[in-house]
Design a protein around this motif. Sequence first.
Motif, PDB file in Angstrom:
ATOM      1  N   UNK A  51     -32.608 -25.668  23.839  1.00 17.04           N
ATOM      2  CA  UNK A  51     -31.498 -25.992  22.945  1.00 17.04           C
ATOM      3  C   UNK A  51     -30.921 -27.336  23.366  1.00 17.04           C
ATOM      4  N   UNK A  52     -30.945 -28.264  22.416  1.00 23.72           N
ATOM      5  CA  UNK A  52     -30.419 -29.602  22.645  1.00 23.72           C
ATOM      6  C   UNK A  52     -29.126 -29.786  21.870  1.00 23.72           C
ATOM      7  N   UNK A  53     -28.310 -30.699  22.378  1.00 23.03           N
ATOM      8  CA  UNK A  53     -27.160 -31.179  21.644  1.00 23.03           C
ATOM      9  C   UNK A  53     -27.644 -32.426  20.924  1.00 23.03           C
ATOM     10  N   UNK A  54     -27.632 -32.374  19.602  1.00 20.50           N
ATOM     11  CA  UNK A  54     -28.157 -33.471  18.806  1.00 20.50           C
ATOM     12  C   UNK A  54     -27.049 -34.368  18.298  1.00 20.50           C
ATOM     13  N   UNK A  55     -27.366 -35.189  17.309  1.00 22.11           N
ATOM     14  CA  UNK A  55     -26.356 -36.076  16.732  1.00 22.11           C
ATOM     15  C   UNK A  55     -25.118 -35.293  16.303  1.00 22.11           C
ATOM     16  N   UNK A  56     -23.945 -35.812  16.639  1.00 17.20           N
ATOM     17  CA  UNK A  56     -22.711 -35.118  16.305  1.00 17.20           C
ATOM     18  C   UNK A  56     -22.506 -33.856  17.108  1.00 17.20           C
ATOM     19  N   UNK A  57     -23.199 -33.719  18.235  1.00 12.54           N
ATOM     20  CA  UNK A  57     -23.126 -32.541  19.119  1.00 12.54           C
ATOM     21  C   UNK A  57     -23.583 -31.265  18.418  1.00 12.54           C
ATOM     22  N   UNK A  58     -24.381 -31.409  17.363  1.00  9.34           N
ATOM     23  CA  UNK A  58     -24.922 -30.243  16.670  1.00  9.34           C
ATOM     24  C   UNK A  58     -26.105 -29.687  17.450  1.00  9.34           C
ATOM     25  N   UNK A  59     -26.192 -28.355  17.581  1.00  9.63           N
ATOM     26  CA  UNK A  59     -27.322 -27.770  18.299  1.00  9.63           C
ATOM     27  C   UNK A  59     -28.634 -27.928  17.537  1.00  9.63           C
ATOM     28  N   UNK A  60     -29.689 -28.105  18.294  1.00  9.24           N
ATOM     29  CA  UNK A  60     -31.040 -28.290  17.779  1.00  9.24           C
ATOM     30  C   UNK A  60     -31.965 -27.517  18.709  1.00  9.24           C
ATOM     31  N   UNK A  61     -32.904 -26.775  18.145  1.00  5.66           N
ATOM     32  CA  UNK A  61     -33.864 -26.023  18.945  1.00  5.66           C
ATOM     33  C   UNK A  61     -35.204 -26.739  18.931  1.00  5.66           C
ATOM     34  N   UNK A  62     -35.760 -26.961  20.117  1.00  5.24           N
ATOM     35  CA  UNK A  62     -37.107 -27.505  20.236  1.00  5.24           C
ATOM     36  C   UNK A  62     -37.951 -26.439  20.924  1.00  5.24           C
TER      37      UNK A  62
END
Length: 155
Positions: A51-62
Amino acid sequence: MAGKSVDRFRAALMQRRLTDTIVTLDASARTADDAAAALGCATGAIVKSLVFSGPGAQPLLVLGTGDGRVDEARVGERVGGPVALGDARFVRDAAGYAIGGVPPFGHNQDLPTLIDRRLERYATIWAAAGTPETVFSMTLTDLIRATGGEVVEVG
């Protein structure tokens, strides 16, 4: 708590009409190497749910391979801004599971998902099922369907 996490994930499996292949290992599968050794499979067939913090601190799953690295710069280019691996609290808040037991779906919220193209090498892949001691198997096709994820280069 472990039982509740596995039960919650089992419900997510059933909701997606997937076969319950959850296995409880004798030892922790907190790392891909540990899981592969316990299952007798290639480390690359282990799905790492990151789980990453993406643009705008939105969560993203890789969803990466157990034997591969995820290139944060490449993922950032893909999603349109910098990403950083989430800390334990961020992961728990976004996914609802602790690091080491995060499954590829069945989270607190729908997470945009990128799937490592290198998983195409395996007929059967294994991922965490809610705890570091539980895993389940599936095909890449089922993983794509269950997550709505996009298969891309992440390494």
